[in-house]
Design a protein around this motif. Sequence first.
Motif, mmCIF file in Angstrom:
data_model
loop_
_atom_site.group_PDB
_atom_site.id
_atom_site.type_symbol
_atom_site.label_atom_id
_atom_site.label_comp_id
_atom_site.label_asym_id
_atom_site.label_seq_id
_atom_site.Cartn_x
_atom_site.Cartn_y
_atom_site.Cartn_z
ATOM 1 N N VAL A 152 36.966 49.644 -26.335
ATOM 2 C CA VAL A 152 38.382 50.002 -26.129
ATOM 3 C C VAL A 152 38.816 49.682 -24.698
ATOM 4 C CG1 VAL A 152 38.312 51.806 -27.891
ATOM 5 C CG2 VAL A 152 37.807 52.400 -25.520
ATOM 6 N N TRP A 153 38.092 48.766 -24.051
ATOM 7 C CA TRP A 153 38.401 48.446 -22.661
ATOM 8 C C TRP A 153 39.846 47.995 -22.459
ATOM 9 C CZ3 TRP A 153 36.955 49.731 -18.152
ATOM 10 C CH2 TRP A 153 37.285 48.971 -17.026
ATOM 11 N N PRO A 154 40.437 47.165 -23.338
ATOM 12 C CA PRO A 154 41.852 46.809 -23.143
ATOM 13 C C PRO A 154 42.762 48.028 -23.080
ATOM 14 C CG PRO A 154 40.845 45.342 -24.740
ATOM 15 C CD PRO A 154 39.847 46.426 -24.473
ATOM 16 N N ALA A 155 42.493 49.036 -23.901
ATOM 17 C CA ALA A 155 43.312 50.247 -23.874
ATOM 18 C C ALA A 155 43.108 51.019 -22.577
ATOM 19 C CB ALA A 155 42.984 51.126 -25.077
ATOM 20 N N VAL A 156 41.874 51.046 -22.078
ATOM 21 C CA VAL A 156 41.600 51.730 -20.808
ATOM 22 C C VAL A 156 42.373 51.059 -19.672
ATOM 23 C CG1 VAL A 156 39.818 52.323 -19.126
ATOM 24 C CG2 VAL A 156 39.333 52.519 -21.571
ATOM 25 N N VAL A 157 42.353 49.731 -19.653
ATOM 26 C CA VAL A 157 43.071 48.993 -18.613
ATOM 27 C C VAL A 157 44.579 49.196 -18.759
ATOM 28 C CG1 VAL A 157 43.534 46.698 -17.681
ATOM 29 C CG2 VAL A 157 41.225 47.310 -18.381
ATOM 30 N N ALA A 158 45.066 49.193 -19.993
ATOM 31 C CA ALA A 158 46.491 49.446 -20.207
ATOM 32 C C ALA A 158 46.869 50.842 -19.725
ATOM 33 C CB ALA A 158 46.833 49.283 -21.684
ATOM 34 N N GLY A 159 45.999 51.817 -19.960
ATOM 35 C CA GLY A 159 46.252 53.160 -19.461
ATOM 36 C C GLY A 159 46.300 53.199 -17.946
ATOM 37 N N ALA A 160 45.420 52.424 -17.303
ATOM 38 C CA ALA A 160 45.448 52.335 -15.841
ATOM 39 C C ALA A 160 46.753 51.725 -15.351
ATOM 40 C CB ALA A 160 44.259 51.510 -15.353
ATOM 41 N N ALA A 161 47.238 50.706 -16.056
ATOM 42 C CA ALA A 161 48.508 50.082 -15.683
ATOM 43 C C ALA A 161 49.653 51.078 -15.822
ATOM 44 C CB ALA A 161 48.760 48.851 -16.558
ATOM 45 N N PHE A 162 49.629 51.876 -16.876
ATOM 46 C CA PHE A 162 50.645 52.910 -17.040
ATOM 47 C C PHE A 162 50.607 53.900 -15.880
ATOM 48 C CE2 PHE A 162 50.821 52.067 -21.742
ATOM 49 C CZ PHE A 162 52.181 51.822 -21.780
ATOM 50 N N ALA A 163 49.415 54.367 -15.545
ATOM 51 C CA ALA A 163 49.282 55.365 -14.492
ATOM 52 C C ALA A 163 49.833 54.847 -13.170
ATOM 53 C CB ALA A 163 47.811 55.770 -14.341
ATOM 54 N N VAL A 164 49.542 53.598 -12.844
ATOM 55 C CA VAL A 164 50.033 53.016 -11.589
ATOM 56 C C VAL A 164 51.544 52.880 -11.617
ATOM 57 C CG1 VAL A 164 50.053 50.920 -10.199
ATOM 58 C CG2 VAL A 164 47.891 51.843 -11.011
ATOM 59 N N ALA A 165 52.081 52.320 -12.704
ATOM 60 C CA ALA A 165 53.523 52.093 -12.792
ATOM 61 C C ALA A 165 54.291 53.408 -12.773
ATOM 62 C CB ALA A 165 53.848 51.304 -14.050
ATOM 63 N N ILE A 166 53.793 54.411 -13.470
ATOM 64 C CA ILE A 166 54.476 55.703 -13.503
ATOM 65 C C ILE A 166 54.432 56.361 -12.137
ATOM 66 C CG2 ILE A 166 54.298 58.041 -14.442
ATOM 67 C CD1 ILE A 166 53.479 56.685 -17.094
ATOM 68 N N SER A 167 53.308 56.230 -11.434
ATOM 69 C CA SER A 167 53.212 56.785 -10.091
ATOM 70 C C SER A 167 54.211 56.122 -9.150
ATOM 71 C CB SER A 167 51.786 56.611 -9.553
ATOM 72 O OG SER A 167 51.718 57.001 -8.188
ATOM 73 N N ILE A 168 54.320 54.798 -9.213
ATOM 74 C CA ILE A 168 55.236 54.094 -8.326
ATOM 75 C C ILE A 168 56.684 54.512 -8.581
ATOM 76 C CG2 ILE A 168 56.186 51.807 -7.787
ATOM 77 C CD1 ILE A 168 53.426 50.650 -8.174
ATOM 78 N N GLY A 169 57.022 54.783 -9.828
ATOM 79 C CA GLY A 169 58.395 55.137 -10.156
ATOM 80 C C GLY A 169 58.687 56.616 -10.221
ATOM 81 N N GLU A 170 57.704 57.479 -9.998
ATOM 82 C CA GLU A 170 57.918 58.922 -10.128
ATOM 83 C C GLU A 170 58.925 59.408 -9.082
ATOM 84 O OE1 GLU A 170 57.927 62.905 -10.821
ATOM 85 O OE2 GLU A 170 57.495 62.129 -8.826
ATOM 86 N N PHE A 171 59.883 60.198 -9.549
ATOM 87 C CA PHE A 171 60.953 60.659 -8.658
ATOM 88 C C PHE A 171 61.078 62.178 -8.620
ATOM 89 C CE2 PHE A 171 65.394 61.975 -8.097
ATOM 90 C CZ PHE A 171 65.658 61.434 -6.847
ATOM 91 N N SER A 172 61.040 62.834 -9.776
ATOM 92 C CA SER A 172 61.412 64.243 -9.863
ATOM 93 C C SER A 172 60.532 65.144 -8.998
ATOM 94 C CB SER A 172 61.359 64.697 -11.329
ATOM 95 O OG SER A 172 62.257 63.944 -12.118
ATOM 96 N N ALA A 173 59.213 65.067 -9.173
ATOM 97 C CA ALA A 173 58.318 65.909 -8.370
ATOM 98 C C ALA A 173 58.295 65.453 -6.922
ATOM 99 C CB ALA A 173 56.904 65.873 -8.958
ATOM 100 N N THR A 174 58.374 64.139 -6.702
ATOM 101 C CA THR A 174 58.288 63.607 -5.342
ATOM 102 C C THR A 174 59.467 64.044 -4.497
ATOM 103 O OG1 THR A 174 57.196 61.670 -6.289
ATOM 104 C CG2 THR A 174 57.881 61.521 -3.996
#
Length: 617
Positions: free
Chosen positions: A540-562
């Motif tokens: 399931v490595w492609p899914a793990v990498v996709a999850g990592a991409a999500f985590a990075v992108a969501i962190s870069i765009g996070e606004f409410s808590a920041t």
Amino acid sequence: MAGTDAVDGDGGATQERRGTSGLIDRVRASAREVAERHALPICAAGTVLLLLAIFYYPVATVFRESVVVDGRATLSVFWAVLADPFYFGELARVLTGTPPSVVLDSLLSGDPRLGVVGFTAYQAALSSVASVALGLPAAYLLSRYEFPGRRTLRSLTILPFVLPSIMVAVGFVATFGQNGTLNTVLGALGLGQVDLLFSLEAVVVAHAFYNAPLVARVTTAAWESVDASAVETARSLGASPTRAFCDVVAPQIYPAVVLGTVLTFVFTFGTFPIVLALGGFELATVEVFVYRLVRDLEYAEAAALALVELGISLALLYAYLRYEARHTVAAEGIRPLPRRPLRPPSLSVRELAPRVGLALYVVVALAVFVAPIASMVYASLTGPTGPTLAHYEFLLERQVSGASFQVQPWDAVRNSLLFAGAALAVALPMGVVVAVLTTRRYRGRKVLDAVAMAPLAVSGIVVGLGLLRGLVFGVEVGGTRVAVGGALAIVAAHAVAGYPFVVRTVAPGLAGLDRSLVESARALGASRARVLADIELPLVWPAVVAGAAFAVAISIGEFSATVVLASGTSQFTMPIAIERFIGRRLGPATAMGVVLLVVTSASFLVIDHLGGETDAF
């Protein structure tokens, strides 16, 4: 004789060293075996403790504020919020003794008072309807027709999850503002101007921009899971195409539509950046008022209002998870419905009619999905006199000036990338461990899934406030006050926001693996951790990498808590910089939005390039 003794001595020493080495090897092997046997329970315990520290304890701290005032327990603040018509409109009158029949008559009147909570639910319902209306035709197009670029278009339905909401808000301001591209086009056509900014319509369309692709994605997956043989059987028994669709296809599609609608409602009920930028004070939602109360230091009232929001969101999320468990469609062993070519082989009315409808839909979709991003890029490159780079030059001048009270663009980019890297290091292992735990068969698994997915229902404002009050301000542990810095708190908030997406990308892959591979490895003596590391995760490595991409992108765009944690500090990020700019000058805000778009897209693509296609949600 002496030589013989020397040889015997050397041989004895060698034999002793071999014995010692063998003992060390056995000890190492035993320690490795013990570590492998207990690795997964240890990781699970560590993940639970980490979640308690960076999510559940901070959130509990916020809700404690609503029931503990001046050191004593009381429900007065919470009751005051429930009974306040400003928040609950006509429904609040029930708590003040008004007969329910009178309240019902008021609600059925032409202009009932909804209150902040009622209006939030109302705009979320409208946003859900708009998202379904835009998402269903896209699902029909992707699942029933074959055309060049179909797979790419299907992959693009994941984009809303990686585009920062504050950036999209800037795009909608550039599109629907008084001097936006919409009015520019209308003026060129000789038509009157429209002012959609700070209107409910703009908010609903912006929410549809985010959530219609979600509806399309889950519905497309369900449509592709319909067994063609069942439809053929219905047709052979005399059912018309419409009857076959209603009796065979629709029952397998509508659960996915319901799931998409519920998720859309949950996401838009807790909306913040879009309403903050596009709605104005008159259209403020619960989340906006929680933020205002926090800024006014009214923590108890903010906590009580946030508790109401959380209760509604968690109830819907739990219902969604139970509904998902009951209506999951098994795609194994089915023959999907054949796709038809988008270009019709004949010019019959029956062939052309649906394609004309799809062509009209494409025009609407371009206006909703492409125009805001294109308008933002266009606005960043134009000025009153034509094309210009003045807005980007402004960002450079702001960086060179180095004024301490101003947001520095490069510092915002650097902070966003550093926070994203640190959040990834936390969110990825957490998400993988939770995905493993929620894909095992045992009693209470669905409850654990709901608890683990709670960050999807808890607003970023609440998480930020909890981290601020619980960890940044400090907590007493054994007579010692323990506090963390603002940067660590922001990383924790970003990890909390990102790890559920890791779970939702990895878990389906783990659940779909052939269990005989795992059972064979266990039968050969492999530990559970070794099977996970050597067999399951590589598959399931492609899914793990996709999850990592999500985590990075969501962190870069996070606004409410920041925005809560970065107030009064220098730990601002790119979304915070955009929010600061948009309140003063649109040009620099659009330029910063383009920078954010480039950084987010590049980060997502670089990481996702290592993986493959995945079906998150």
